[in-house]
Write an enzyme that holds these catalytic residues in place. Sequence first.
Site, PDB file in Angstrom:
ATOM      1  N   GLY A  41      19.412  21.974   6.320  1.00 57.43           N
ATOM      2  CA  GLY A  41      20.801  22.081   5.888  1.00 57.43           C
ATOM      3  C   GLY A  41      21.620  20.878   6.316  1.00 57.43           C
ATOM      4  N   SER A  58       5.788  -0.887   9.663  1.00 61.65           N
ATOM      5  CA  SER A  58       5.926  -2.087   8.837  1.00 61.65           C
ATOM      6  C   SER A  58       5.739  -3.352   9.674  1.00 61.65           C
ATOM      7  CB  SER A  58       7.298  -2.119   8.161  1.00 61.65           C
ATOM      8  OG  SER A  58       7.405  -1.119   7.184  1.00 61.65           O
ATOM      9  N   GLY A  85       5.331 -14.399   2.833  1.00 63.48           N
ATOM     10  CA  GLY A  85       6.258 -14.774   1.780  1.00 63.48           C
ATOM     11  C   GLY A  85       5.630 -14.734   0.410  1.00 63.48           C
ATOM     12  N   LEU A  86       5.805 -13.624  -0.316  1.00 64.67           N
ATOM     13  CA  LEU A  86       5.301 -13.504  -1.684  1.00 64.67           C
ATOM     14  C   LEU A  86       6.426 -13.129  -2.644  1.00 64.67           C
ATOM     15  CD1 LEU A  86       2.918 -13.491  -3.690  1.00 64.67           C
ATOM     16  CD2 LEU A  86       2.610 -11.050  -3.140  1.00 64.67           C
ATOM     17  N   THR A  87       7.109 -12.015  -2.373  1.00 59.31           N
ATOM     18  CA  THR A  87       8.153 -11.520  -3.276  1.00 59.31           C
ATOM     19  C   THR A  87       9.300 -12.521  -3.388  1.00 59.31           C
ATOM     20  OG1 THR A  87       7.626  -9.251  -2.680  1.00 59.31           O
ATOM     21  CG2 THR A  87       9.775  -9.637  -3.669  1.00 59.31           C
ATOM     22  N   ALA A 137      -2.561  -4.176   3.437  1.00 59.57           N
ATOM     23  CA  ALA A 137      -1.317  -3.559   3.888  1.00 59.57           C
ATOM     24  C   ALA A 137      -1.117  -2.189   3.251  1.00 59.57           C
ATOM     25  CB  ALA A 137      -0.142  -4.476   3.561  1.00 59.57           C
ATOM     26  N   GLU A 156       5.405  -3.127  -1.602  1.00 55.99           N
ATOM     27  CA  GLU A 156       3.943  -3.271  -1.695  1.00 55.99           C
ATOM     28  C   GLU A 156       3.408  -2.593  -2.956  1.00 55.99           C
ATOM     29  OE1 GLU A 156       2.032  -4.509   1.154  1.00 55.99           O
ATOM     30  OE2 GLU A 156       3.693  -4.664   2.557  1.00 55.99           O
TER      31      GLU A 156
END
Length: 385
Positions: free
Chosen positions: A340, A91, A130-132, A243, A364
């Site tokens: 397990g 990431s 910076g989008l979300t 991305a 994304e």
Amino acid sequence: MDDLLNLDDQLAPEQRMIRDAVQTFVADRVLPDVAEWFEEAVFPARELAPQLGSLGVLGMHLDGYGCAGLDAVSYGVACRELEAGDSGLRSFVSVQGSLAMFPIWKYGSEEQKQEWLPRMAAGEAIGCFGLTEPDQGSDPAGMRTNAKQDPSGDWILNGAKMWITNGSIADVAVVWAQTDGGIRGFVVPTDTPGFSAPEIHRKLSLRASVTSSLYFDDVRLPASAVLPGVTGLKGPLSCLSEARFGILWGVVGAGRACLEAAVDYAKTRVQFGKPIGAFQLTQEKLAWMAVAHEQSGLTALHLGRLKEAGTLRPQQISFGKLANVRAALDIARQARSVLGANGITLEYPVIRHMNNLESVLTYEGTQEVHLLTLGKALTGLDAFR
């Protein structure tokens, strides 16, 4: 573990060299400590970034400005090997190269490129995207962050972004905002007054990764801060395509790490007088895991070839992101069952990858968004609105 379909035989010699170099880096610099990073919720970005720059993986698919200019499959192979270490590591590289460097390289002014790209390629400067927003994730067109020009020509940026990888450690943020002329991208140095980026804590996934909110309180930017080459959602969506391509390759590595752990454990864990790998039910699990892993590798390689040919379409990226993340998550969950109780400890990589992949499933583009993208491609009908 055997590569059942011999997929890596399809790689060119230079691509195999990149695979080996990144594998060695991950083995030497990441795997000895990543469980501790995950447990303590830290990521030594400032230490690793110059080393990743020296390795050549930051913006490696871009040309010029200190970038390696390598082909799509080489970039994919690097992402695969990075995520075999940890999704947080991949990431970091994806955000740096595909979300922060790519828009500057593709849409920026020459001045912006010269100022940021060489330092970012070297790992001397860290970027974020910076989008979300807190209330606008899958519907970026509804973003509330806005920028207005005042009479001086400066832009005044206000709003908030959320779930931003690298946010609180970044030197520069590529921020998308509503303007009177449509959505525009802005190159925002993070030391600009009014900018703040508090880190988000208490995560149980992607713990070896820095995740932050971004706040803009009358952030004043010069006219030269705008990315001049794009207006509208085309800008951020093209970055997401870059991305997502890295993700659909990267998760193949996470799935492989879980499968390898399960196979190794099944050959050594003795129950009822013999290794559990000798039991039919365990072999069935391992076989289905291997089929899913190899199919995801085939998908990644095919889409890489399409990208190199310049014919890769967004819906094909959605196909790869959806299918490969689901495959990797299914492998991780099955591997956990093979191990397990040991599967829930950080002595093995499985629970760490499984928790990380829960985030990769939704960032994304959620699986629902990618399903509807494929539905539209099949029917020609838009179910989003």
